[in-house]
Design a protein around this motif. Structure first.
Motif, PDB file in Angstrom:
ATOM      1  N   PHE A 166       9.946  -7.109   2.388  1.00 28.58           N
ATOM      2  CA  PHE A 166      10.304  -7.212   0.970  1.00 28.58           C
ATOM      3  C   PHE A 166       9.213  -7.891   0.148  1.00 28.58           C
ATOM      4  CE2 PHE A 166      14.479  -6.782   3.019  1.00 28.58           C
ATOM      5  CZ  PHE A 166      14.991  -5.729   2.276  1.00 28.58           C
ATOM      6  N   THR A 167       7.979  -7.781   0.602  1.00 27.38           N
ATOM      7  CA  THR A 167       6.849  -8.312  -0.163  1.00 27.38           C
ATOM      8  C   THR A 167       6.647  -7.492  -1.432  1.00 27.38           C
ATOM      9  OG1 THR A 167       5.734  -9.081   1.840  1.00 27.38           O
ATOM     10  CG2 THR A 167       4.374  -8.784  -0.110  1.00 27.38           C
ATOM     11  N   LYS A 168       6.394  -8.189  -2.515  1.00 34.36           N
ATOM     12  CA  LYS A 168       6.103  -7.530  -3.798  1.00 34.36           C
ATOM     13  C   LYS A 168       4.816  -8.099  -4.366  1.00 34.36           C
ATOM     14  CE  LYS A 168      10.955  -6.691  -5.005  1.00 34.36           C
ATOM     15  NZ  LYS A 168      12.030  -6.944  -6.016  1.00 34.36           N
ATOM     16  N   GLY A 169       3.988  -7.246  -4.943  1.00 29.41           N
ATOM     17  CA  GLY A 169       2.760  -7.707  -5.570  1.00 29.41           C
ATOM     18  C   GLY A 169       1.537  -7.145  -4.882  1.00 29.41           C
ATOM     19  N   GLY A 170       0.587  -8.044  -4.568  1.00 35.23           N
ATOM     20  CA  GLY A 170      -0.668  -7.610  -3.961  1.00 35.23           C
ATOM     21  C   GLY A 170      -1.027  -8.432  -2.754  1.00 35.23           C
ATOM     22  N   ALA A 171      -2.331  -8.581  -2.524  1.00 31.31           N
ATOM     23  CA  ALA A 171      -2.811  -9.268  -1.329  1.00 31.31           C
ATOM     24  C   ALA A 171      -2.389 -10.741  -1.306  1.00 31.31           C
ATOM     25  CB  ALA A 171      -4.327  -9.162  -1.242  1.00 31.31           C
ATOM     26  N   LEU A 172      -2.362 -11.373  -2.474  1.00 33.41           N
ATOM     27  CA  LEU A 172      -1.953 -12.773  -2.541  1.00 33.41           C
ATOM     28  C   LEU A 172      -0.519 -12.948  -2.062  1.00 33.41           C
ATOM     29  CD1 LEU A 172      -2.477 -15.701  -3.397  1.00 33.41           C
ATOM     30  CD2 LEU A 172      -1.731 -15.063  -5.706  1.00 33.41           C
ATOM     31  N   ILE A 184      12.552   9.087   6.724  1.00 36.06           N
ATOM     32  CA  ILE A 184      12.578   8.175   7.865  1.00 36.06           C
ATOM     33  C   ILE A 184      13.058   6.809   7.401  1.00 36.06           C
ATOM     34  CG2 ILE A 184      11.144   6.998   9.599  1.00 36.06           C
ATOM     35  CD1 ILE A 184       9.280   9.390   9.548  1.00 36.06           C
ATOM     36  N   ASN A 185      13.927   6.204   8.174  1.00 39.03           N
ATOM     37  CA  ASN A 185      14.369   4.849   7.868  1.00 39.03           C
ATOM     38  C   ASN A 185      13.251   3.881   8.247  1.00 39.03           C
ATOM     39  OD1 ASN A 185      15.580   2.370   7.576  1.00 39.03           O
ATOM     40  ND2 ASN A 185      17.174   2.709   9.112  1.00 39.03           N
ATOM     41  N   PRO A 186      12.517   3.326   7.286  1.00 35.96           N
ATOM     42  CA  PRO A 186      11.363   2.488   7.624  1.00 35.96           C
ATOM     43  C   PRO A 186      11.740   1.188   8.326  1.00 35.96           C
ATOM     44  CG  PRO A 186      11.794   2.412   5.267  1.00 35.96           C
ATOM     45  CD  PRO A 186      12.685   3.469   5.839  1.00 35.96           C
ATOM     46  N   ILE A 187      12.927   0.665   8.043  1.00 36.12           N
ATOM     47  CA  ILE A 187      13.347  -0.571   8.706  1.00 36.12           C
ATOM     48  C   ILE A 187      13.523  -0.332  10.197  1.00 36.12           C
ATOM     49  CG2 ILE A 187      15.165  -2.306   8.853  1.00 36.12           C
ATOM     50  CD1 ILE A 187      15.642  -1.985   5.895  1.00 36.12           C
ATOM     51  N   SER A 188      14.211   0.769  10.536  1.00 35.36           N
ATOM     52  CA  SER A 188      14.416   1.084  11.942  1.00 35.36           C
ATOM     53  C   SER A 188      13.109   1.468  12.627  1.00 35.36           C
ATOM     54  CB  SER A 188      15.432   2.220  12.075  1.00 35.36           C
ATOM     55  OG  SER A 188      15.617   2.574  13.425  1.00 35.36           O
ATOM     56  N   TYR A 189      12.301   2.271  11.959  1.00 33.28           N
ATOM     57  CA  TYR A 189      11.072   2.782  12.566  1.00 33.28           C
ATOM     58  C   TYR A 189      10.024   1.700  12.745  1.00 33.28           C
ATOM     59  CZ  TYR A 189       7.005   5.803  13.283  1.00 33.28           C
ATOM     60  OH  TYR A 189       5.875   6.398  13.796  1.00 33.28           O
ATOM     61  N   LEU A 190       9.897   0.809  11.770  1.00 28.03           N
ATOM     62  CA  LEU A 190       8.838  -0.199  11.804  1.00 28.03           C
ATOM     63  C   LEU A 190       9.279  -1.512  12.445  1.00 28.03           C
ATOM     64  CD1 LEU A 190       7.365   0.275   8.212  1.00 28.03           C
ATOM     65  CD2 LEU A 190       6.425   1.148  10.358  1.00 28.03           C
ATOM     66  N   VAL A 191      10.522  -1.914  12.203  1.00 30.36           N
ATOM     67  CA  VAL A 191      10.960  -3.255  12.588  1.00 30.36           C
ATOM     68  C   VAL A 191      11.626  -3.287  13.956  1.00 30.36           C
ATOM     69  CG1 VAL A 191      12.426  -5.202  11.927  1.00 30.36           C
ATOM     70  CG2 VAL A 191      11.198  -3.914  10.175  1.00 30.36           C
ATOM     71  N   THR A 250       0.821  -1.210   0.000  1.00 33.28           N
ATOM     72  CA  THR A 250       0.000   0.000   0.000  1.00 33.28           C
ATOM     73  C   THR A 250       0.858   1.265   0.000  1.00 33.28           C
ATOM     74  OG1 THR A 250      -0.182  -0.109   2.427  1.00 33.28           O
ATOM     75  CG2 THR A 250      -1.955  -1.115   1.133  1.00 33.28           C
ATOM     76  N   GLU A 251       2.158   1.094  -0.189  1.00 34.31           N
ATOM     77  CA  GLU A 251       3.127   2.184  -0.355  1.00 34.31           C
ATOM     78  C   GLU A 251       3.294   3.037   0.895  1.00 34.31           C
ATOM     79  OE1 GLU A 251       1.933   4.381  -3.796  1.00 34.31           O
ATOM     80  OE2 GLU A 251       2.444   2.762  -5.177  1.00 34.31           O
ATOM     81  N   GLN A 252       2.907   2.515   2.042  1.00 32.68           N
ATOM     82  CA  GLN A 252       3.167   3.237   3.291  1.00 32.68           C
ATOM     83  C   GLN A 252       4.652   3.261   3.616  1.00 32.68           C
ATOM     84  OE1 GLN A 252       0.376   2.340   6.607  1.00 32.68           O
ATOM     85  NE2 GLN A 252      -0.713   1.066   5.126  1.00 32.68           N
ATOM     86  N   VAL A 253       5.367   2.171   3.291  1.00 31.05           N
ATOM     87  CA  VAL A 253       6.815   2.130   3.506  1.00 31.05           C
ATOM     88  C   VAL A 253       7.501   3.164   2.614  1.00 31.05           C
ATOM     89  CG1 VAL A 253       8.877   0.695   3.297  1.00 31.05           C
ATOM     90  CG2 VAL A 253       6.765  -0.284   4.203  1.00 31.05           C
ATOM     91  N   ASP A 254       7.060   3.270   1.360  1.00 32.83           N
ATOM     92  CA  ASP A 254       7.640   4.260   0.444  1.00 32.83           C
ATOM     93  C   ASP A 254       7.396   5.678   0.949  1.00 32.83           C
ATOM     94  OD1 ASP A 254       8.404   2.180  -1.228  1.00 32.83           O
ATOM     95  OD2 ASP A 254       6.517   2.238  -2.348  1.00 32.83           O
ATOM     96  N   ALA A 255       6.251   5.892   1.566  1.00 32.96           N
ATOM     97  CA  ALA A 255       5.947   7.223   2.103  1.00 32.96           C
ATOM     98  C   ALA A 255       6.906   7.591   3.233  1.00 32.96           C
ATOM     99  CB  ALA A 255       4.505   7.263   2.599  1.00 32.96           C
ATOM    100  N   LEU A 256       7.245   6.630   4.074  1.00 28.94           N
ATOM    101  CA  LEU A 256       8.218   6.893   5.143  1.00 28.94           C
ATOM    102  C   LEU A 256       9.580   7.236   4.573  1.00 28.94           C
ATOM    103  CD1 LEU A 256       7.304   4.066   7.706  1.00 28.94           C
ATOM    104  CD2 LEU A 256       6.869   6.504   7.949  1.00 28.94           C
ATOM    105  N   GLU A 257       9.982   6.535   3.511  1.00 30.80           N
ATOM    106  CA  GLU A 257      11.267   6.825   2.878  1.00 30.80           C
ATOM    107  C   GLU A 257      11.294   8.232   2.291  1.00 30.80           C
ATOM    108  OE1 GLU A 257      11.671   3.687   0.066  1.00 30.80           O
ATOM    109  OE2 GLU A 257      12.491   2.256   1.530  1.00 30.80           O
ATOM    110  N   VAL A 258      10.181   8.643   1.679  1.00 32.06           N
ATOM    111  CA  VAL A 258      10.092   9.993   1.120  1.00 32.06           C
ATOM    112  C   VAL A 258      10.212  11.046   2.222  1.00 32.06           C
ATOM    113  CG1 VAL A 258       8.553  11.612  -0.054  1.00 32.06           C
ATOM    114  CG2 VAL A 258       8.767   9.272  -0.889  1.00 32.06           C
TER     115      VAL A 258
END
Length: 243
Positions: A207-213, A122-129, A111-119
């Protein structure tokens, strides 16, 4: 090897461009509730029946009249502390918490929330993980202690109401030739398992790519790889610390 190297780089990114300490405290406390508190009921139910079944099956197999009944309590104690409490709980933990971590991060990725953090810089790996990893390292040892206590308690209930041995003999076996290092070994395993489950699940989801599946597939891979990592590290730790 490519995935292993990518996983190591992922771990290194946990400590780059970190946020304020207060931010991590708040996020970690929220994750502690999701990771630990919400897992208590499931771990408790499994642990009680795990201890009860271990007692009944041990009593069923020790039918030699030359073996005293209190050996049943000794076997259940060592089996619970050394293996069942940390390892079986770890597999349950991977199924419940690991899949949740992977699914959550996978959904944020597609849903591009990770990309929004990068923009936002913010380091999304540190912030989220990082909060998830710290919360798991804090809460999982407590779950293992709870699981061990309830499993031994479940063994007592099976001994008392199942009629396989007298409760006094069960408690005598629990105190017989007790080795304190067994508890330390279980706690060491709990820390290692917590780190593996949290980081592997986060890696798969991030590192998920694609959609809901693909989110569902990432959750499945997270559970599978985490369980394999738990069993492999269990063997390695036993070889290093017990043999």
């Amino acid at each position: 090897m490519k995935n292993l190297g990518k996983y190591i780089l992922f771990l290194g990114a946990l400590f780059k461009n970190r946020e304020s300490f207060r931010t991590y405290v708040r996020l970690t406390l929220d994750e502690c509730i999701l990771v630990g508190i919400n897992s208590i009921v499931l771990v408790s139910i499994v642990s009680v029946f795990m201890g009860a079944v271990s007692t009944l099956q041990t009593a069923y197999n020790l039918v030699n009249p030359l073996i005293p009944d209190n050996v049943i309590g000794l076997v259940v104690r060592d089996l619970t502390i050394l293996e069942l409490a940390p390892t079986i709980t770890g597999i349950i933990f991977a199924g419940k918490v690991g899949s949740s971590i992977a699914g959550n991060l996978g959904t944020m990725r597609i849903t591009e929330q990770v990309d929004a953090l990068e923009v936002m810089g913010i380091n999304p790996i540190s912030y989220l993980v990082l909060p998830k990893v710290v919360a798991t390292l804090i809460m999982y040892p407590f779950l293992v202690i709870l699981a061990g206590t309830l499993a031994i308690g479940g063994g007592f209930l099976a001994a008392k109401f199942g009629g396989v041995l007298a409760p006094a003999d069960y408690f005598t076996g629990l105190r017989l030739e007790f080795n304190e290092f067994s508890v330390y070994f279980a706690l060491i395993k709990s820390v290692v398992f917590a780190f593996l489950v949290s980081t592997i699940s986060a890696y798969m989801g991030y590192f998920t790519k694609g959609g809901a599946l693909e989110v569902g597939q990432s959750s499945t891979r997270a559970v599978t790889v985490s369980c394999i990592a738990i069993l492999f590290s269990d063997f390695v730790l036993a070889q290093l610390l017990l043999v």
